[in-house]
Motif scaffolding. Structure first.
Motif, mmCIF file in Angstrom:
data_model
loop_
_atom_site.group_PDB
_atom_site.id
_atom_site.type_symbol
_atom_site.label_atom_id
_atom_site.label_comp_id
_atom_site.label_asym_id
_atom_site.label_seq_id
_atom_site.Cartn_x
_atom_site.Cartn_y
_atom_site.Cartn_z
ATOM 1 N N GLU A 50 0.839 -1.195 0.000
ATOM 2 C CA GLU A 50 0.000 0.000 0.000
ATOM 3 C C GLU A 50 0.871 1.239 0.000
ATOM 4 O O GLU A 50 2.104 1.164 0.160
ATOM 5 N N MET A 51 0.216 2.399 -0.192
ATOM 6 C CA MET A 51 0.868 3.698 -0.184
ATOM 7 C C MET A 51 0.260 4.553 0.926
ATOM 8 O O MET A 51 -0.852 4.274 1.386
ATOM 9 N N PRO A 52 0.962 5.592 1.355
ATOM 10 C CA PRO A 52 0.377 6.437 2.412
ATOM 11 C C PRO A 52 -0.935 7.089 2.011
ATOM 12 O O PRO A 52 -1.864 7.169 2.810
ATOM 13 N N THR A 53 -1.030 7.556 0.758
ATOM 14 C CA THR A 53 -2.248 8.254 0.319
ATOM 15 C C THR A 53 -2.774 7.707 -0.994
ATOM 16 O O THR A 53 -3.875 7.172 -1.064
ATOM 17 N N THR A 72 2.252 8.837 -3.524
ATOM 18 C CA THR A 72 2.376 10.036 -2.713
ATOM 19 C C THR A 72 1.427 9.854 -1.534
ATOM 20 O O THR A 72 0.580 8.940 -1.545
ATOM 21 N N TYR A 73 1.391 10.618 -0.495
ATOM 22 C CA TYR A 73 2.231 11.719 -0.151
ATOM 23 C C TYR A 73 3.037 11.350 1.066
ATOM 24 O O TYR A 73 2.444 10.801 2.003
ATOM 25 N N LYS A 74 4.221 11.517 1.167
ATOM 26 C CA LYS A 74 5.161 12.262 0.351
ATOM 27 C C LYS A 74 5.562 11.440 -0.866
ATOM 28 O O LYS A 74 5.454 10.218 -0.837
ATOM 29 N N PRO A 75 6.048 12.085 -1.947
ATOM 30 C CA PRO A 75 6.416 11.328 -3.147
ATOM 31 C C PRO A 75 7.471 10.273 -2.820
ATOM 32 O O PRO A 75 8.481 10.567 -2.170
ATOM 33 N N ARG A 76 7.213 9.060 -3.289
ATOM 34 C CA ARG A 76 8.118 7.960 -2.951
ATOM 35 C C ARG A 76 7.969 6.839 -3.966
ATOM 36 O O ARG A 76 7.014 6.790 -4.746
ATOM 37 N N ASP A 94 11.865 14.034 -4.452
ATOM 38 C CA ASP A 94 11.657 15.470 -4.239
ATOM 39 C C ASP A 94 10.325 15.956 -4.789
ATOM 40 O O ASP A 94 9.783 16.951 -4.301
ATOM 41 N N SER A 95 9.781 15.291 -5.821
ATOM 42 C CA SER A 95 8.521 15.723 -6.439
ATOM 43 C C SER A 95 7.760 14.499 -6.920
ATOM 44 O O SER A 95 8.294 13.377 -6.947
ATOM 45 N N ASP A 96 6.518 14.736 -7.339
ATOM 46 C CA ASP A 96 5.664 13.635 -7.778
ATOM 47 C C ASP A 96 6.187 13.026 -9.074
ATOM 48 O O ASP A 96 6.725 13.716 -9.950
#
Length: 720
Positions: A50-53, A72-76, A94-96
Motif C-alpha cells: 500500500e501507499m500512504p495516500t 504520494t504523499y510524500k512522493p516515494r 523530491d517531487s511527484d
C-alpha cells in the motif's frame, strides 16, 4: 477476499478487507483477528502492499521478482520482493512521479520523470543522477539498441537523451502541438507518439524520419455521436510486430494493423472517460484496457467481452503480471488492489497456493456478499412490528423484500418471541428421540398430524400391495408415508388439513369418488388375476351379473356432481345463517343515546334517571319480534312525537322503517346518488341563472306618467 463473477468468469479480489494500522502491537492485532470476521477472511498476499495516500503507477520487473510502485504523499517509490512477499526498500523523492520505467531485468536501473521537468536516475544503491528536460514531460520510452530515451510532453518536439554518451541529441519535430504518450515496438523498434489532436505519428529511429501518420480522432467517432471536443490520444501500446492499440480521451480503444490506415476494431468503454492503460494477453488473444472507472477484458479479434473488473476507487494504472492471471492496479486509495482471475492463467510461482485456495472455494461455494444481512418480506416485517422502518436507512429494498442487519433482526426476534429458543430446543430434542425410536421394532402407528389422510394412504397401499402380490412381474410403488419428501406433511402441524374449510368440502366429493374408482379398479384387477389363474381361457369374458365399467363410471359421475351441489347449498345456507346471527348480535348490542335540546326535557331526563333503579315493564304486541329493551323504548318515544318530527328524523338518518309483520320487521336504507352527468348539468344551469341575473336590466324608465305602458295611445290600444 471477495469473490465475484462477471460473464461466468470468477474474479478474486485478494486485497479486499480491513487493513490493520501499523502502530498496533502484535497482541492487539491477534485479538482483532480473533474477533473480527473480515480480518480473519483477509489475505495479505504481500506485506504492506500500500501507499500512504495514493498510488499513481505500478510495474513489474522483467524477471518477475520485483514489483515497483510510485505514489504520494510524500512522493516515494516502493519496491516489493515477491520471493520474500514483503517490502524490500522505500525511497522518497523530491517531487511527484509522472512516469517511470525499469531499464534492467531487476530494480538496479530505474528512470523517473518528475512533474517539475526533472529526470532522475537510480541505481541499486539509490539516487545516481538528475537532469532536466526543456519542457514539461508526460511520458517517455527507452530504445534499447541505441540507449536513447524519448521524452514527449507539452511541446511539438520529442527530446532524445542518449545514456551511453550522456548528452541530449537532436530532437524529433512533430506536426502536433502537444504529445501525450509514446511507445516503441519491441520487435522492429518503431517509435510512435500520440498527440492531443487525435493523431499518431510513427518514426524510424534509424533514420530519424517520420514514416507514417494516422488520424485516429475521426475513426473513433461513430455515426450520430455528438462531438463536444476533439478526441486526443491518451494511451498507446504495441503488440507483436504489426498490431497497435490506441486509446482516446473519449473512452474508445482502436486496434490497428500497421499496414492499414483504417482500424480493425473499435471498442467503446461507454463511460466517456479517458483510457489510461492498455495491455495485451497473448495466451488467450485478449486486450486489457482500463479507464478510471472499470477494467475491461475483451477479445482482440471480435471485440466480445470476456470479463470486467470494477474496483471501488478510481484507477490510475493497471499492470498484468506476465504469463499469469494476476492483475495489479494503482488506485486513488492507499491500498493497491490485487486481482486473480484463474480463467486468464495460473497463479504466479511465488503464490502458487492461490490455485489450491480457489479450487477449494469453487468446491464449497459460500456467499460472502450478504453474510451480515437478513432478507425479510413485508409480511415478516409486520410480524416483527418493523413496518415503520420501510423507507429508512435500516432497510435496503431488494426484489420483493428488504435486506436488514442480521444483528437487528436477531435482537427484534428475541424481543418479539423470547421463548423461541426454548421451543426450538424442545423440537430438536423431540426429533432426536423420534430418530432413536426408529431403531426399535416398528409398529404401524398413525402420525399425530393428518391421521385421516395417513389412514387412507395406508389402506390404499395395502390394496396395491395385495394386487401386486397377485401379479408375477409387478413391482410395488413407493408409498407417500415412506417418502422423505412428504415427511413434513405428517409432522408439522402447519400442514394439517382443515376439513371444515370451503375448499376441502367442495373438493372432497371429487377426491372420494376418485378414490372409490381406484379401489373398484384394484378389486377388479384382483378378481381378474384370480380368475386368470383358475381359468386362463376365460380371460376376455366379463363375469355375469356385473355391470360394465362404463355404466359404473357414468353413475359415479352423476353421484359426485350431486354431492358437490349439496355441499354448495349447505355452504350458502351456513353463510346466510351466519349473517343473520351477526345482525341479531348487532341489534342486541346497539344503544340509542339521544340528547334533549330544551331544559324541560333535561329535567324530565333527570326524573327518569331517578326511576331507573326501579324495574320497567314493556308491552310486546302480537306479531312483533322482541329485540331489546332499548329498541322498545325508542319505538314508544317515536310514537309520542308528531309526524313532522318523525319524518325529519328519518330523512336525517336516511332510513325508513317498515311496519312489523309476523315474519319480522324490515328496515330499508337508501342513499340518493346522482351521476356525474347530472351533477355537471345542474351546475351549468345554476351558473346560467346567475349569469342571467347579473345581465337583467330594469324597465321602469320606460313607463309613462299616466302609468300605462308603451303602445297605449289616447284612444286606446289598436285604435286609429
Amino acid at each position: 477476499m471477495q469473490v465475484s463473477s462477471v460473464n461466468d468468469v470468477k474474479i478474486y479480489n485478494l486485497s479486499y478487507g480491513k487493513s490493520l494500522p501499523e502502530w498496533l502491537s502484535d497482541r492487539k492485532k491477534r485479538q482483532l483477528q480473533k474477533k473480527d470476521v473480515e480480518i480473519q477472511r483477509r489475505i495479505e498476499l504481500i506485506q504492506d502492499f500500500e501507499m500512504p495516500t495514493v498510488c499513481t503507477s505500478i510495474k513489474v520487473s522483467r524477471d518477475g521478482q520485483f514489483i515497483l510502485a510510485a505514489g504520494t504523499y510524500k512522493p516515494r517509490i516502493r519496491c516489493y520482493d515477491t520471493y520474500q512477499l514483503s517490502l524490500k526498500f522505500e525511497r522518497c523523492l523530491d517531487s511527484d512521479v509522472v512516469a517511470f520505467d525499469i531499464l534492467s531485468d531487476d530494480y538496479s536501473k530505474l528512470v523517473f520523470l518528475h512533474c517539475d521537468r526533472y529526470v532522475e536516475f537510480h541505481s541499486q544503491h539509490g539516487h545516481y543522477y538528475k537532469t532536466r528536460i526543456p519542457k514539461f514531460g508526460r511520458d517517455f520510452s527507452y530504445h534499447y539498441p541505441s540507449c536513447d530515451l524519448y521524452f514527449v510532453g507539452a511541446s511539438s518536439e520529442v527530446f532524445r537523451l542518449n545514456l551511453e554518451q550522456g548528452r541530449f541529441l537532436n530532437s524529433l519535430q512533430t506536426d502536433a502541438v502537444e504529445n501525450n504518450v509514446c511507445d516503441i515496438n519491441p520487435i522492429h523498434h518503431l517509435f510512435a507518439t500520440g498527440s492531443s489532436e487525435g493523431r499518431v505519428e510513427c518514426w524510424d529511429p534509424r533514420v530519424r524520419n517520420r514514416v507514417g501518420k494516422l488520424d485516429c480522432a475521426l475513426s473513433s467517432l461513430a455515426e450520430g455521436t455528438e462531438v463536444q471536443a476533439l478526441p486526443s490520444i491518451s494511451a498507446l501500446k504495441f503488440n507483436s510486430s504489426l498490431t497497435m492499440a490506441v486509446g482516446t480521451s473519449t473512452g474508445q480503444v482502436l486496434l490497428y494493423d500497421l499496414r492499414s490506415s483504417q482500424p480493425l476494431l473499435v471498442k467503446d468503454h461507454l463511460y466517456n472517460l479517458p483510457i489510461n492503460s492498455l495491455n495485451f494477453h497473448n495466451q488467450l488473444d485478449l486486450v486489457v484496457s482500463s479507464d478510471s472507472k472499470i477494467i475491461k477484458i475483451w477479445n482482440k479479434d471480435t471485440g466480445k467481452l470476456f470479463s470486467s473488473v470494477q474496483p471501488q476507487t478510481n484507477i490510475n494504472s493497471v499492470c498484468v503480471y506476465p504469463n499469469s492471471g494476476m492483475l495489479f492496479t494503482a488506485n486513488e486509495d492507499p491500498k493497491m488492489n490485487t486481482f486473480y482471475i484463474p480463467a486468464l492463467g495460473p497463479a504466479p510461482r511465488w503464490c502458487s497456493f492461490l490455485d489450491n485456495l480457489t479450487e477449494e472455494l469453487e468446491e464449497s461455494p459460500e456467499s460472502t456478499v450478504y453474510d451480515d444481512y437478513k432478507f425479510v418480506t413485508r409480511k415478516d416485517l409486520e410480524n416483527l412490528g418493523l413496518s415503520h422502518l420501510i423507507g429508512s436507512s435500516l432497510l435496503r429494498a431488494y426484489m420483493h423484500g428488504f435486506f436488514m442487519d442480521i444483528r437487528l433482526y436477531h435482537k427484534v426476534k428475541s424481543m418479539v418471541n423470547p421463548f423461541a429458543y426454548e421451543e426450538y430446543r424442545k423440537d430438536k430434542i423431540r426429533q432426536k428421540i423420534e430418530e432413536a425410536r426408529t431403531q426399535r421394532v416398528q409398529v404401524k402407528k398413525l402420525p399425530k398430524v393428518n391421521k385421516e389422510l395417513a389412514l387412507k394412504l395406508m389402506e390404499e397401499g395395502d390394496d396395491e400391495a395385495e394386487v401386486v402380490s397377485r401379479k408375477k412381474k409387478g413391482k410395488a410403488l413407493p408409498s407417500i408415508l415412506g417418502d422423505d419428501r412428504f415427511k413434513v406433511m405428517f409432522e408439522n402441524p402447519d400442514y394439517q388439513v382443515d376439513e371444515q374449510s370451503e375448499e376441502f368440502r367442495l373438493l372432497n366429493p371429487i377426491v372420494s369418488k376418485v378414490g372409490q374408482k381406484r379401489k373398484k379398479k384394484l378389486r377388479l384387477i384382483a378378481q381378474q388375476a384370480a380368475v386368470s389363474e383358475q381359468v386362463p381361457e376365460d380371460n376376455d369374458e366379463e363375469p355375469e351379473g356385473r355391470a360394465s365399467s362404463e355404466e359404473e363410471s357414468s353413475d359415479d359421475d352423476k353421484s359426485w356432481v350431486e354431492e358437490v351441489r349439496e355441499q354448495r347449498r349447505l355452504l350458502r345456507q351456513e353463510d346466510r345463517d351466519r349473517r343473520r346471527q351477526e345482525r341479531k348480535d348487532a341489534d342486541r348490542n346497539t344503544v340509542l343515546v339521544e340528547r334533549e335540546q330544551n331544559g324541560g326535557e333535561e329535567s324530565s331526563n333527570v326524573a327518569e334517571s331517578k326511576k331507573t333503579s326501579q324495574p320497567q315493564f314493556y308491552q310486546i304486541k302480537a306479531g312483533e319480534e322482541f329485540r331489546s329493551f332499548n329498541d322498545m323504548a325508542r319505538k314508544q318515544k317515536l310514537q309520542k312525537t308528531s309526524l313532522e318530527e318523525r319524518l325529519k328524523l328519518e330523512e336525517h338518518s336516511e332510513t325508513s322503517s317498515m311496519a312489523d309483520t309476523a315474519v319480522g320487521s324490515k328496515q330499508l336504507t337508501f342513499t340518493l346518488k346522482k351521476s356525474e352527468q347530472q351533477k355537471k348539468q345542474q351546475q351549468a344551469e345554476r351558473e346560467h341563472h346567475e349569469e342571467r341575473k347579473k345581465l337583467r336590466r330594469s324597465a321602469g324608465h320606460l313607463s309613462s306618467s299616466r302609468g300605462r305602458g308603451r303602445g297605449w295611445g289616447g284612444r286606446g290600444r289598436g285604435r286609429h
